[in-house]
Design a protein around this motif. Structure first.
Motif, mmCIF file in Angstrom:
data_model
loop_
_atom_site.group_PDB
_atom_site.id
_atom_site.type_symbol
_atom_site.label_atom_id
_atom_site.label_comp_id
_atom_site.label_asym_id
_atom_site.label_seq_id
_atom_site.Cartn_x
_atom_site.Cartn_y
_atom_site.Cartn_z
ATOM 1 N N ALA A 120 0.826 -1.214 0.000
ATOM 2 C CA ALA A 120 0.000 0.000 0.000
ATOM 3 C C ALA A 120 0.857 1.259 0.000
ATOM 4 O O ALA A 120 0.510 2.251 -0.655
ATOM 5 N N VAL A 121 1.975 1.245 0.705
ATOM 6 C CA VAL A 121 2.863 2.417 0.716
ATOM 7 C C VAL A 121 3.470 2.642 -0.666
ATOM 8 O O VAL A 121 3.542 3.783 -1.150
ATOM 9 N N VAL A 122 3.888 1.560 -1.325
ATOM 10 C CA VAL A 122 4.463 1.687 -2.669
ATOM 11 C C VAL A 122 3.422 2.211 -3.651
ATOM 12 O O VAL A 122 3.646 3.191 -4.382
ATOM 13 N N LEU A 123 2.260 1.571 -3.680
ATOM 14 C CA LEU A 123 1.198 2.006 -4.599
ATOM 15 C C LEU A 123 0.699 3.406 -4.248
ATOM 16 O O LEU A 123 0.416 4.213 -5.141
ATOM 17 N N PHE A 138 -11.970 5.091 -6.412
ATOM 18 C CA PHE A 138 -12.616 3.783 -6.493
ATOM 19 C C PHE A 138 -12.247 2.900 -5.307
ATOM 20 O O PHE A 138 -13.123 2.354 -4.630
ATOM 21 N N PHE A 139 -10.950 2.738 -5.055
ATOM 22 C CA PHE A 139 -10.529 1.784 -4.032
ATOM 23 C C PHE A 139 -10.721 2.326 -2.624
ATOM 24 O O PHE A 139 -10.800 1.537 -1.670
ATOM 25 N N ARG A 140 -10.807 3.633 -2.468
ATOM 26 C CA ARG A 140 -11.114 4.182 -1.150
ATOM 27 C C ARG A 140 -12.622 4.237 -0.919
ATOM 28 O O ARG A 140 -13.079 4.250 0.218
ATOM 29 N N GLY A 141 -13.378 4.260 -1.999
ATOM 30 C CA GLY A 141 -14.828 4.403 -1.877
ATOM 31 C C GLY A 141 -15.587 3.105 -1.734
ATOM 32 O O GLY A 141 -16.733 3.100 -1.267
ATOM 33 N N SER A 190 -4.544 -4.546 -0.021
ATOM 34 C CA SER A 190 -3.490 -3.628 -0.489
ATOM 35 C C SER A 190 -4.080 -2.514 -1.350
ATOM 36 O O SER A 190 -3.739 -1.336 -1.179
ATOM 37 N N LEU A 191 -4.957 -2.878 -2.269
ATOM 38 C CA LEU A 191 -5.578 -1.869 -3.123
ATOM 39 C C LEU A 191 -6.476 -0.941 -2.313
ATOM 40 O O LEU A 191 -6.510 0.270 -2.547
ATOM 41 N N HIS A 192 -7.203 -1.513 -1.370
ATOM 42 C CA HIS A 192 -8.069 -0.683 -0.519
ATOM 43 C C HIS A 192 -7.237 0.296 0.313
ATOM 44 O O HIS A 192 -7.566 1.482 0.411
ATOM 45 N N GLU A 193 -6.161 -0.203 0.907
ATOM 46 C CA GLU A 193 -5.337 0.642 1.778
ATOM 47 C C GLU A 193 -4.518 1.654 0.992
ATOM 48 O O GLU A 193 -4.226 2.744 1.481
ATOM 49 N N SER A 194 -4.141 1.310 -0.244
ATOM 50 C CA SER A 194 -3.332 2.239 -1.046
ATOM 51 C C SER A 194 -4.083 3.525 -1.354
ATOM 52 O O SER A 194 -3.472 4.583 -1.524
ATOM 53 N N THR A 234 -8.505 -4.508 10.496
ATOM 54 C CA THR A 234 -9.273 -4.802 9.284
ATOM 55 C C THR A 234 -8.941 -6.180 8.734
ATOM 56 O O THR A 234 -9.761 -6.786 8.035
ATOM 57 N N THR A 235 -7.748 -6.696 9.051
ATOM 58 C CA THR A 235 -7.377 -8.029 8.551
ATOM 59 C C THR A 235 -8.303 -9.117 9.070
ATOM 60 O O THR A 235 -8.311 -10.232 8.530
ATOM 61 N N SER A 236 -9.086 -8.817 10.117
ATOM 62 C CA SER A 236 -10.041 -9.818 10.603
ATOM 63 C C SER A 236 -11.094 -10.138 9.547
ATOM 64 O O SER A 236 -11.735 -11.195 9.607
#
Length: 307
Positions: A79-82, A107-110, A160-164, A223-225
């Motif tokens: 997520a940090v890289v993306l 998109f990925f944050r929404g 990863s996409l959500h967190e990025s 959130t990993t739960s």
């Protein structure tokens, strides 16, 4: 004489702090409620504390905790890289770069993280196979999507996409917090944009980036739960697999809560020291250096004049 007498009288005066009866009452009320809550939890037989203690270091629980930590670390690194790439694209003056990055973040944050996890887990319903086709050569590579998109891969990709999306906004805000005048001064000195980013922008932006990034990491750990929905053997999934057989639901959930609190406490301590490191004040050190340079130059000038 009068001044001495007044000074002596003032010195004998006793400073009495202002009373705060409402604050004292609030403290007593909070402590009383806390004591009642602790007593109620400790004396409630339905919580089954002895059973929870027996499962605390269960091998299956420990393995689930390890999976949770690994997923958190992998997702945060990706997520940090993306997020960094997306933030730099958003700050680009070219709309061909900034617009796709803004759509990516939107998109990925929404979309909810759970929806993304389920979507990636069921990607085979949309794309049955990953294939590479070249003109004149035909298909040179083909693999089933189910073989690639395992539950763990789907969890890492989805989170990863959500967190990025969140990290992109955090990094963008940090980069924009650096004064524009410093950028212009560095460019006037002939500094290349890549060197400017490494030496000037990023070290100063870290002061703004670290606090929300630490909060996002802690939030990501919890959130990993959600990955238990796609059958990844994390901490919650391990507890669920145990109480599905033993029906000891509450003690196992207490064990999960305990380990989450322990890890969050450790991460909070690390975040505190990281924030203190990047927020350290260099004004005193710089001030001493300026005084030394000033008086050193003055002393040298004086020596030259005397000679």
């Amino acid at each position: 004489m009068k001044n001495d007498q007044n000074s002596a009288a003032i010195a004998k005066l006793k400073v009495v702090p202002l009373p705060h009866p409402f604050r004292l009452a609030a403290i007593i009320l909070v402590l009383s409620l806390l004591a009642l809550a602790v007593r109620s939890a400790a004396m409630n037989p339905k919580l089954q504390w002895p059973i929870a203690g027996s499962y605390l270091f269960n091998p299956l629980i420990m393995n689930g905790l390890l999976v949770t930590l690994i997923v958190t670390a992998l997702v945060m690194v990706i997520a940090v890289v993306l997020g960094t790439i997306a933030a730099l694209m958003i700050l680009s003056p070219s709309r061909l770069l900034s617009t796709p990055a803004k759509v990516f973040v939107w998109f990925f944050r929404g979309t909810p993280a759970l929806v993304q996890l389920i979507l990636w887990y069921n990607l085979a319903l949309i794309v049955p196979r990953f294939e590479l086709w070249l003109p004149g050569l035909g298909t040179i590579f083909s693999i089933s999507t189910n073989d690639v998109m395992t539950p763990l891969v789907a969890a890492v990709v989805g989170l990863s996409l959500h967190e990025s999306g969140y990290m992109a906004e955090i990094i963008r805000n940090g980069l924009q917090s650096v004064n524009q005048g410093q950028r212009e001064a560095a460019l006037c000195l002939g500094m290349k944009p890549s060197l400017l980013m490494r030496r000037i922008i990023i070290p100063q932006a870290m002061r703004v980036i670290i606090p929300p990034s630490g909060n996002e990491t802690i939030n990501l750990l919890k959130t990993t739960s959600l990955v238990s929905v796609v059958a990844v053997g994390d901490l919650l999934y391990s507890a669920q697999s145990i109480y599905a057989r033993t029906f000891e639901t509450i003690p196992l959930l207490l064990v999960v809560t305990f380990w989450y609190l322990v890890v969050v406490a450790i991460m909070s301590i690390g975040q505190f020291y990281l924030e203190r490191y990047f927020s350290r004040d260099n004004a005193t050190r710089q001030g001493k250096g300026m005084l030394k340079a000033t008086f050193g130059n003055a002393f040298s000038v004086r020596r030259r004049v005397t000679q």
